[in-house]
Design a protein around this motif. Structure first.
Motif, short mmCIF file in Angstrom:
data_model
loop_
_atom_site.label_atom_id
_atom_site.label_comp_id
_atom_site.label_asym_id
_atom_site.label_seq_id
_atom_site.Cartn_x
_atom_site.Cartn_y
_atom_site.Cartn_z
N ILE A 27 0.69 -1.26 -0.03
CA ILE A 27 0.15 0.22 0.00
C ILE A 27 0.72 1.10 0.06
O ILE A 27 1.78 1.25 0.77
N SER A 28 0.58 2.06 -0.86
CA SER A 28 1.10 3.52 -0.77
C SER A 28 0.09 4.48 -0.78
O SER A 28 -0.87 4.26 -1.47
N ALA A 29 0.38 5.59 -0.08
CA ALA A 29 -0.72 6.39 0.26
C ALA A 29 -0.29 7.94 0.43
O ALA A 29 1.01 8.05 0.87
N LEU A 30 -0.97 8.94 0.01
CA LEU A 30 -0.54 10.23 0.47
C LEU A 30 -1.78 11.12 0.50
O LEU A 30 -2.79 10.69 -0.14
N LEU A 31 -1.84 12.38 0.77
CA LEU A 31 -2.96 13.05 0.85
C LEU A 31 -3.32 13.64 -0.32
O LEU A 31 -2.55 14.12 -1.25
N GLY A 32 -4.71 13.65 -0.78
CA GLY A 32 -5.04 14.26 -1.78
C GLY A 32 -5.98 15.54 -1.63
O GLY A 32 -5.44 16.46 -1.03
N VAL A 78 -7.38 10.64 1.47
CA VAL A 78 -6.22 9.93 1.22
C VAL A 78 -6.30 9.27 -0.09
O VAL A 78 -7.14 8.66 -0.26
N LEU A 79 -5.35 9.48 -0.77
CA LEU A 79 -5.31 8.67 -2.20
C LEU A 79 -4.38 7.45 -1.90
O LEU A 79 -3.11 7.46 -1.44
N MET A 80 -4.96 6.22 -1.98
CA MET A 80 -4.57 4.99 -1.55
C MET A 80 -4.19 4.19 -2.76
O MET A 80 -5.29 3.72 -3.68
N PHE A 108 -13.44 3.41 2.37
CA PHE A 108 -12.44 3.70 1.18
C PHE A 108 -13.51 3.26 -0.03
O PHE A 108 -14.27 2.42 0.06
N ASP A 109 -13.35 3.98 -1.03
CA ASP A 109 -13.74 3.62 -2.25
C ASP A 109 -12.85 3.39 -3.48
O ASP A 109 -11.74 3.72 -3.35
N ILE A 110 -13.08 2.39 -4.12
CA ILE A 110 -12.14 2.02 -5.22
C ILE A 110 -12.55 2.83 -6.50
O ILE A 110 -13.67 2.97 -7.19
N HIS A 111 -11.58 3.59 -7.03
CA HIS A 111 -11.63 4.48 -8.27
C HIS A 111 -11.23 3.79 -9.37
O HIS A 111 -12.17 3.87 -10.37
N SER A 112 -10.39 2.82 -9.48
CA SER A 112 -10.02 2.03 -10.53
C SER A 112 -9.53 0.84 -10.13
O SER A 112 -8.76 0.97 -9.13
#
Length: 212
Positions: free
Chosen positions: A82-87, A103-105, A134-138
């Motif tokens: 998992i990599s994550a940063l603020l969006g 958070v973009l995960m 969380f929601d899956i975008h792609s």
């Protein structure tokens, strides 16, 4: 007005401007240090238990970077990274949220003995009733862990998938530890990191302005 007097006035004006900026910086630093929006007991306990509950190891969390990286390897040999940063900022109509940004995960799942991976791009947001979610975008199936070329088909838009398939893919991630403890941990950790970096930047400016 004599040139010498003009120089004196300019220096005096500059000194006043620097003093004003210094006071503003000091006020902002004091405000940030006295304000602890991400230190309440509820958020802290959620964040502290995240790694133990989800069995992820914190692999990267440099104070100089904006991201964090976590990894877990199960007994079967399956790896989840998992990599994550603020969006972007999230807008709360009720104004009750502790975490103003999502958070973009990115979640990557790799099976033992295979070079292919499943990659999910997700967004994590605070939920008032349930903590966070969380929601899956792609979602992508990649033949290898190398960056694919633009000509490689990476799958349809996630929103166009059958709703049951969307739910099943989210359950797939939840079963691999992408649950509430982890998303709470990411929200808390990344917001605290950003605040710490902001205070450090302010302090460097203060030191620079005050040097003269």
């Amino acid at each position: 007005m004599p040139p010498r007097a003009t120089q004196v006035l300019r220096r005096g004006r500059k000194a006043l401007e620097d003093l004003n900026l210094l006071k503003v910086l000091q006020s902002e630093i004091s405000h940030e240090l006295s304000s602890t929006p991400f230190q309440d007991k509820k958020s802290s306990s959620q964040g502290d238990s995240a790694q133990e509950s989800s069995s992820f190891a914190l692999e990267w969390n440099s104070s100089q970077s904006q991201d964090v990286v976590l990894r877990r390897k199960s007994e079967s040999g399956e790896e989840v990274a998992i990599s994550a940063l603020l969006g972007q900022e999230t807008f709360d109509s009720e104004g009750e949220g502790n975490f103003p940004r999502e958070v973009l995960m990115k979640v990557c799942v790799k099976k033992p003995g295979l070079s292919s991976i499943l990659q999910f791009d997700c967004g994590v947001r605070e939920k008032h009733v349930h903590g966070s979610d969380f929601d899956i975008h792609s979602a992508y199936y990649l033949e290898s862990s190398t960056i694919p070329t633009s000509s490689v088909y990476r799958g349809p838009l996630f929103s166009t998938l059958d709703p049951q398939l969307q739910d099943a893919l989210k359950e797939y991630l939840v079963a691999r530890g992408i649950g509430k403890n982890l998303t709470n941990f990411l929200l808390l950790t990344l917001h605290k990191k950003e605040q710490g970096q902001y205070v450090n930047w302010l302090q460097k400016l203060e030191s620079f302005v005050a040097k003269d």
